[in-house]
Design an enzyme around this catalytic site. Sequence first.
Site, mmCIF file in Angstrom:
data_model
loop_
_atom_site.group_PDB
_atom_site.id
_atom_site.type_symbol
_atom_site.label_atom_id
_atom_site.label_comp_id
_atom_site.label_asym_id
_atom_site.label_seq_id
_atom_site.Cartn_x
_atom_site.Cartn_y
_atom_site.Cartn_z
ATOM 1 N N ARG A 55 1.244 -1.174 -0.198
ATOM 2 C CA ARG A 55 0.017 0.071 0.020
ATOM 3 C C ARG A 55 0.921 1.357 0.027
ATOM 4 O O ARG A 55 1.897 1.092 0.132
ATOM 5 C CB ARG A 55 -0.893 -0.283 1.273
ATOM 6 N N ALA A 57 0.508 5.264 -1.923
ATOM 7 C CA ALA A 57 0.553 5.738 -3.271
ATOM 8 C C ALA A 57 1.968 5.492 -4.754
ATOM 9 O O ALA A 57 1.348 4.474 -5.573
ATOM 10 C CB ALA A 57 0.180 6.698 -3.550
ATOM 11 N N ARG A 99 -7.550 0.237 -6.610
ATOM 12 C CA ARG A 99 -7.858 1.581 -5.058
ATOM 13 C C ARG A 99 -7.863 3.139 -6.774
ATOM 14 O O ARG A 99 -7.198 3.041 -6.915
ATOM 15 C CB ARG A 99 -6.510 1.928 -4.419
ATOM 16 N N GLN A 204 -2.094 2.297 10.410
ATOM 17 C CA GLN A 204 -0.981 2.150 9.526
ATOM 18 C C GLN A 204 0.436 2.797 10.217
ATOM 19 O O GLN A 204 1.600 2.499 9.767
ATOM 20 C CB GLN A 204 -1.019 2.970 8.132
ATOM 21 N N ASP A 245 -1.502 11.300 -1.557
ATOM 22 C CA ASP A 245 -2.493 10.198 -2.738
ATOM 23 C C ASP A 245 -2.035 10.965 -4.250
ATOM 24 O O ASP A 245 -2.210 9.933 -4.889
ATOM 25 C CB ASP A 245 -2.933 9.047 -2.306
HETATM 26 O O1 MRU Z 1 -4.286 3.184 2.343
HETATM 27 P P1 MRU Z 1 -2.687 3.181 2.116
HETATM 28 O O2 MRU Z 1 -2.066 2.861 3.404
HETATM 29 O O3 MRU Z 1 -2.463 3.200 0.707
HETATM 30 O O4 MRU Z 1 -2.879 5.106 2.201
HETATM 31 C C1 MRU Z 1 -1.588 5.717 2.287
HETATM 32 C C2 MRU Z 1 -1.241 6.926 2.306
HETATM 33 O O5 MRU Z 1 -2.738 8.305 2.833
HETATM 34 C C3 MRU Z 1 -0.176 7.599 2.579
HETATM 35 O O6 MRU Z 1 -0.162 8.401 3.041
HETATM 36 C C4 MRU Z 1 0.441 8.337 0.627
HETATM 37 O O7 MRU Z 1 -0.094 6.907 0.028
HETATM 38 C C5 MRU Z 1 1.335 8.114 0.750
HETATM 39 S S1 MRU Z 1 2.856 7.191 0.860
HETATM 40 C C6 MRU Z 1 4.313 8.103 -0.033
#
Ligand code: MRU
Length: 353
Positions: A55, A57, A99, A204, A245
């Site tokens: 997970r 971005a 996603r 997370q 994201d």
């Molecule tokens: O749902 P997730 O864990 O994929 O969410 C990730 C985030 O919100 C991060 O802050 C974002 O993807 C930036 S990653 C460099």
Amino acid sequence: MTGRPGYPPEPMRWEGQADGRLLIIEQTLLPAEEREIELSSVQDVADAIYRLAVRGAPAIGITAAYGLVLAARAIAGNQTPDETVSALERDAAFLARTRPTAVNLTWALRRMARLFEPPAGPVEMQQRLLDEALSIHEEDRQACLAMARWAAPFLREGGSYLTHCNAGSLATGGIGTALGVFHLAAREGKAITVYVDETRPLLQGARLTSWELQRSGIEVKLICDSAAATFLTRGPVQAVFVGADRIAGNGDAANKLGTLSVALAARHAGIPFYVVAPSSTFDLTLADGGEIPIEERPPEEVTDGFGRRTAPEGIGICNPAFDVTPADLITALITERGVIEAPTTERIRTVLA
Ligand code: MRU
């Protein structure tokens, strides 16, 4: 896996040549267990992205790009070039649906799709796609380092900072976006403390960011999401660093749900709020953040988050995975191409052009 200050683990890697293997860290098991798993089909890749085994971005973009190498490998040798292209397009579209918010996913898939052109034999196609996926991975690795270098002047020895969710190495192909700033500080021997929001509902921050920063030798203070405003307004936090994201053309930035509350509290406290993200996270086709699609996740993530039911049956549940912080709450966007202070559509276009 052992830690070395400033050198966090990579969440995905391709082992070998085009007939090689795609391995990811199974992030749903962290921090209790550090295990690598192999993804051997497009379906495996889609599942891993959807269930957040991989997970963040940039990381989902890179993993999906490798997924298309697996897709090319699965195509039977007797297909015509046109059938091969159609099959790859179907697989790319399937991966893109996993996603919707992080634009890095569609950005990487579109970049891979430019190579789908016939005529290419199956082996040539696999090699082409692997080369491109490796380039996407390497470019992200370099972008992470560049962002951390741009951000370094905003950090000081002994400083305290706050982050939300995981925008670290576990979310990218390199040392991370927001957390890359902290990893680079650790490499350079700067002592800092990072306040980490636990990041409900999927934790997370607690599970991944705390683990990643601790492994890198950085002092961590894990806090409940609802405590962030306290540490921003009463000290000792001096600045906020988060990832994104998708960033719209005017600088509005989508990131994990709860980021907006942190930005509002930071503005109230007069504390800088930095969004660290590579150019692949910008979506200049969108005028503002109102157009960013926000992923809605299953209600059980809210009601059964700790392995048992924590809410009564029969109630309504809202579980958007992301929120949008308006550009005017963002002190600066830190990209691999430079720092965009007080972001506006014009300034963003100037730096990213
Ligand atoms: O749902 P997730 O864990 O994929 O969410 C990730 C985030 O919100 C991060 O802050 C974002 O993807 C930036 S990653 C460099």
